[in-house]
Design a protein around this motif. Structure first.
Motif, mmCIF file in Angstrom:
data_model
loop_
_atom_site.group_PDB
_atom_site.id
_atom_site.type_symbol
_atom_site.label_atom_id
_atom_site.label_comp_id
_atom_site.label_asym_id
_atom_site.label_seq_id
_atom_site.Cartn_x
_atom_site.Cartn_y
_atom_site.Cartn_z
ATOM 1 N N GLY A 82 1.237 -1.071 0.236
ATOM 2 C CA GLY A 82 -0.126 0.367 -0.193
ATOM 3 C C GLY A 82 0.811 1.245 -0.237
ATOM 4 O O GLY A 82 0.496 2.210 -0.816
ATOM 5 N N GLY A 83 1.804 1.250 0.508
ATOM 6 C CA GLY A 83 2.309 2.602 1.038
ATOM 7 C C GLY A 83 3.323 2.732 -0.221
ATOM 8 O O GLY A 83 3.934 4.441 -0.777
ATOM 9 N N ALA A 84 3.785 1.431 -1.047
ATOM 10 C CA ALA A 84 4.522 1.845 -1.737
ATOM 11 C C ALA A 84 3.599 2.333 -3.416
ATOM 12 O O ALA A 84 4.339 3.913 -3.955
ATOM 13 C CB ALA A 84 5.039 0.449 -2.856
ATOM 14 N N VAL A 85 2.363 1.877 -3.440
ATOM 15 C CA VAL A 85 1.255 2.578 -4.777
ATOM 16 C C VAL A 85 1.701 3.450 -4.535
ATOM 17 O O VAL A 85 1.055 4.730 -5.016
ATOM 18 C CB VAL A 85 0.675 1.690 -4.366
ATOM 19 C CG1 VAL A 85 -0.755 2.291 -5.376
ATOM 20 C CG2 VAL A 85 0.908 -0.019 -5.308
ATOM 21 N N LEU A 86 0.922 4.069 -2.885
ATOM 22 C CA LEU A 86 1.002 5.345 -2.828
ATOM 23 C C LEU A 86 1.797 6.641 -3.238
ATOM 24 O O LEU A 86 1.567 7.582 -3.798
ATOM 25 C CB LEU A 86 0.805 5.453 -0.981
ATOM 26 C CG LEU A 86 -1.373 4.378 -0.927
ATOM 27 C CD1 LEU A 86 -1.895 5.494 0.192
ATOM 28 C CD2 LEU A 86 -2.528 5.065 -2.272
ATOM 29 N N ARG A 115 14.940 4.525 -0.791
ATOM 30 C CA ARG A 115 13.981 5.398 0.308
ATOM 31 C C ARG A 115 13.955 6.050 1.228
ATOM 32 O O ARG A 115 13.503 7.081 1.252
ATOM 33 C CB ARG A 115 13.317 4.152 0.409
ATOM 34 C CG ARG A 115 12.885 2.972 -0.635
ATOM 35 C CD ARG A 115 12.069 2.354 0.362
ATOM 36 N NE ARG A 115 10.629 1.979 -0.118
ATOM 37 C CZ ARG A 115 10.180 0.590 -0.677
ATOM 38 N NH1 ARG A 115 9.753 -0.087 1.144
ATOM 39 N NH2 ARG A 115 9.320 -0.382 -1.025
ATOM 40 N N PHE A 116 15.243 6.528 1.542
ATOM 41 C CA PHE A 116 15.809 7.283 1.921
ATOM 42 C C PHE A 116 15.653 8.720 1.723
ATOM 43 O O PHE A 116 15.506 9.770 2.060
ATOM 44 C CB PHE A 116 17.401 6.614 2.874
ATOM 45 C CG PHE A 116 16.927 6.846 3.970
ATOM 46 C CD1 PHE A 116 16.806 7.163 5.157
ATOM 47 C CD2 PHE A 116 18.253 5.577 4.816
ATOM 48 C CE1 PHE A 116 16.582 6.956 6.101
ATOM 49 C CE2 PHE A 116 17.762 4.912 5.891
ATOM 50 C CZ PHE A 116 17.382 5.775 7.133
ATOM 51 N N GLY A 117 15.802 8.995 0.280
ATOM 52 C CA GLY A 117 16.228 10.232 -0.778
ATOM 53 C C GLY A 117 14.610 10.593 -1.369
ATOM 54 O O GLY A 117 15.028 11.420 -2.138
ATOM 55 N N VAL A 118 14.081 9.884 -0.978
ATOM 56 C CA VAL A 118 12.639 10.047 -1.552
ATOM 57 C C VAL A 118 11.739 10.584 -0.336
ATOM 58 O O VAL A 118 11.772 10.548 0.662
ATOM 59 C CB VAL A 118 11.897 9.309 -1.534
ATOM 60 C CG1 VAL A 118 10.486 9.742 -2.322
ATOM 61 C CG2 VAL A 118 12.820 8.010 -2.875
ATOM 62 N N PRO A 119 10.941 12.310 -0.789
ATOM 63 C CA PRO A 119 10.371 13.343 -0.074
ATOM 64 C C PRO A 119 8.884 11.929 0.380
ATOM 65 O O PRO A 119 8.491 11.676 -0.433
ATOM 66 C CB PRO A 119 10.768 14.451 -0.458
ATOM 67 C CG PRO A 119 10.734 14.038 -1.751
ATOM 68 C CD PRO A 119 11.352 13.120 -2.042
ATOM 69 N N GLU A 120 8.664 12.419 1.854
ATOM 70 C CA GLU A 120 7.292 12.601 1.266
ATOM 71 C C GLU A 120 6.135 12.472 1.146
ATOM 72 O O GLU A 120 6.133 13.335 -0.358
ATOM 73 C CB GLU A 120 6.653 12.734 3.347
ATOM 74 C CG GLU A 120 5.557 12.877 3.940
ATOM 75 C CD GLU A 120 5.017 10.792 3.893
ATOM 76 O OE1 GLU A 120 4.614 10.045 3.054
ATOM 77 O OE2 GLU A 120 5.126 10.278 4.973
ATOM 78 N N SER A 121 5.049 11.346 0.803
ATOM 79 C CA SER A 121 4.315 11.365 0.328
ATOM 80 C C SER A 121 3.333 13.548 -0.667
ATOM 81 O O SER A 121 2.875 13.783 1.380
ATOM 82 C CB SER A 121 2.705 11.222 0.026
ATOM 83 O OG SER A 121 1.508 11.421 -0.812
ATOM 84 N N GLY A 138 -3.808 1.537 -9.211
ATOM 85 C CA GLY A 138 -4.162 3.055 -9.173
ATOM 86 C C GLY A 138 -5.929 2.914 -9.662
ATOM 87 O O GLY A 138 -6.430 3.842 -8.453
ATOM 88 N N TYR A 139 -6.463 2.239 -9.805
ATOM 89 C CA TYR A 139 -7.634 2.280 -9.633
ATOM 90 C C TYR A 139 -8.316 1.985 -8.594
ATOM 91 O O TYR A 139 -9.687 2.305 -7.569
ATOM 92 C CB TYR A 139 -8.153 0.617 -10.212
ATOM 93 C CG TYR A 139 -9.444 1.000 -10.737
ATOM 94 C CD1 TYR A 139 -9.753 1.788 -12.273
ATOM 95 C CD2 TYR A 139 -10.947 0.463 -11.015
ATOM 96 C CE1 TYR A 139 -11.404 1.915 -12.757
ATOM 97 C CE2 TYR A 139 -12.459 0.192 -11.392
ATOM 98 C CZ TYR A 139 -12.558 1.614 -11.571
ATOM 99 O OH TYR A 139 -13.889 1.346 -12.096
ATOM 100 N N MET A 140 -8.183 1.097 -7.447
ATOM 101 C CA MET A 140 -8.111 0.947 -6.917
ATOM 102 C C MET A 140 -8.126 2.208 -5.326
ATOM 103 O O MET A 140 -8.959 2.711 -4.322
ATOM 104 C CB MET A 140 -7.796 -0.255 -5.525
ATOM 105 C CG MET A 140 -8.051 -1.901 -6.433
ATOM 106 S SD MET A 140 -6.577 -2.617 -5.350
ATOM 107 C CE MET A 140 -7.180 -2.234 -3.394
ATOM 108 N N ALA A 141 -7.166 2.664 -5.589
ATOM 109 C CA ALA A 141 -6.882 4.199 -4.411
ATOM 110 C C ALA A 141 -7.720 5.151 -5.212
ATOM 111 O O ALA A 141 -7.392 5.510 -3.689
ATOM 112 C CB ALA A 141 -5.119 4.791 -5.111
#
Length: 436
Positions: free
Chosen positions: A132-136, A203-209, A350-353
């Motif tokens: 779920g986190g990766a998709v979002l 993953r450390f280098g990616v900002p929050e959603s 993406g359709y579910m999200a």
């Protein structure tokens, strides 16, 4: 106040690489269950019982996933997507590495399978929170109008992880049988520790959603997102869980159970089916992003309905081709099924999200996906093994079982499409009445 700068490509790449590592870990357990774990941890005079016991331990990981989806969904909607993704990749890497260090039944007796089941539970918990986190992270960083395509990058990690797992097991399958059973099988599991460090660094280098940051900054985070989404969106959860059935169960049918089926019931060499699945997975890897782009053009709902319908029909030509025992025809048959499964799998995330609000979205899609995949993915190899043993020499019960999984997905897609239509009408009515 939280500040987050959207970084679509970087977030998509991190989602892809992270899920690649997670699914590599998950798939190597699936292959080991089909090839060696039964003999090493569940020895029996009946090979079918050993295999079913190994697949039973495989199913344990799926049992943990819905509960993990609730826990990580709650934390992801309260604390953020990025923090949860760092936790899950460490948990998976440690659990998988420890499986590679476990003593076997011959060395430790009953404690060996107990340790294996515990570590398998930890794997399931990790994947339950990861997906779920990766998709979002991918979809919520996406440019406007491209959420479906960017969400597919998290799904793209599945065939990539499978390719890595196939390469690892194809390499060790060339070993002498004694060496393979004594220490060779451990190598793919121990490699997970190295991959874990790579995933963490990325993953450390990616900002929050940015969507979560907006919800948090506005003080709109839910106090109990799991209870809220279950209470308000239980229909969306139910239909989304049904929609992913063939995307999860179908893959474990073709990539896990099929190994056992062709080796034990058709006498085909392990290396042959692994070579077949490698080619099939390359085709899946190449086709998935194309399917996501095609769905954007045709409309995701229409695309998913057609693909789910075709999945109901595809097991019959697949088994007719597999029954020939010819490598080319086997590969063509399995590839036909997998490309259709991959098309649904690429788009459904993406359709579910889109069915859930940002404040409860991590919880909603995690519960739905892990519930659907936990039941279908965990039980499919077990049910397939039972049907193959009970109807020895007959493939049609297996094909009907596959069609049933696809029918459940079609029902789920139709249900989600209906709810989206209802919600769109409700929003339009509120806007026409001047209600915000």
């Amino acid at each position: 106040m939280t500040s987050t700068t959207s970084s679509p490509r970087r977030a998509a790449a991190a989602a892809f690489i992270g899920t690649t590592i997670e699914f590599y870990d998950f798939y190597i357990y699936a292959f080991a269950a089909a090839l060696v774990l039964g003999q090493l941890f569940f020895p029996s005079e009946n090979p079918m019982l050993s295999t079913m016991a190994a697949f039973g331990s495989f199913a344990v990981g799926f049992i943990a996933r819905p509960f993990a989806g609730m826990v990580f969904g709650h934390l992801g909607d309260r604390l953020g997507r990025k923090k949860m993704l760092l936790v899950t990749i460490v948990l998976m890497g440690l659990a998988t590495t420890c499986i590679g260090l476990l003593p076997t039944y011959a060395q430790a007796g009953i404690w060996a399978p107990i340790g294996l089941v515990v570590l398998r539970l930890l794997q399931g918990i990790s994947v339950g929170g990861e997906w779920g986190g990766a998709v979002l992270m991918a979809s919520e960083h996406a440019p406007k109008g491209r959420k479906m395509f960017f969400a597919s990058f998290a799904q793209w990690g599945s065939p990539a992880g499978l390719l890595l797992a196939l390469i690892a097991f194809r390499c060790i399958s060339e070993m002498e049988q004694d060496a393979l059973m004594s220490w060779g099988w451990r190598i793919p599991f121990l490699m997970s520790g190295v991959l874990m460090m790579v995933g963490l660094a990325i993953r450390f280098g990616v900002p929050e959603s940015p969507e979560f940051a907006e919800v948090k900054d506005s003080g709109q985070t839910s106090e109990n997102p799991v209870l809220e989404v279950i209470r308000k969106d239980w229909k969306s959860i139910l239909f989304a869980a049904l929609a992913v059935t063939i995307g999860s169960g179908g893959f474990f049918f073709t990539n896990t159970f099929m190994i056992t089926y062709v080796t034990q019931y058709q006498g085909i060499a392990k290396t042959t089916i692994l070579d077949c699945l490698f080619v099939v997975t390359v085709l899946q890897f190449l086709s998935q992003p194309c399917s996501a782009l095609l769905a954007e053009r045709l409309g995701e709902g229409r695309f998913l309905k057609w693909v789910a319908s075709l999945c109901i029909l595809v097991p019959y030509p697949m088994f007719l081709l597999v029954q020939t025992g010819n490598l080319f025809y086997m590969t063509a048959g399995i590839a036909l099924a997998v490309i259709l499964l991959a098309a649904l799998y690429a788009v459904i995330a993406g359709y579910m999200a889109e069915a859930f609000q940002a404040r409860v979205r991590y919880s909603g899609i995690s519960i739905a996906y892990q519930l659907g995949s936990g039941v279908s993915g965990g039980l499919t190899p077990l049910i397939g093994t039972f049907l193959a043993g009970h109807f020895a020499g007959q493939w049609w019960p297996l094909a009907i079982f596959f069609s049933g999984l696809a029918l459940m997905s079609l029902i789920g897609v139709l249900g989600l499409a209906y709810l989206r239509g209802v919600n769109a009408k409700a929003v339009g009515l509120r806007l026409s009445q001047g209600v915000v």
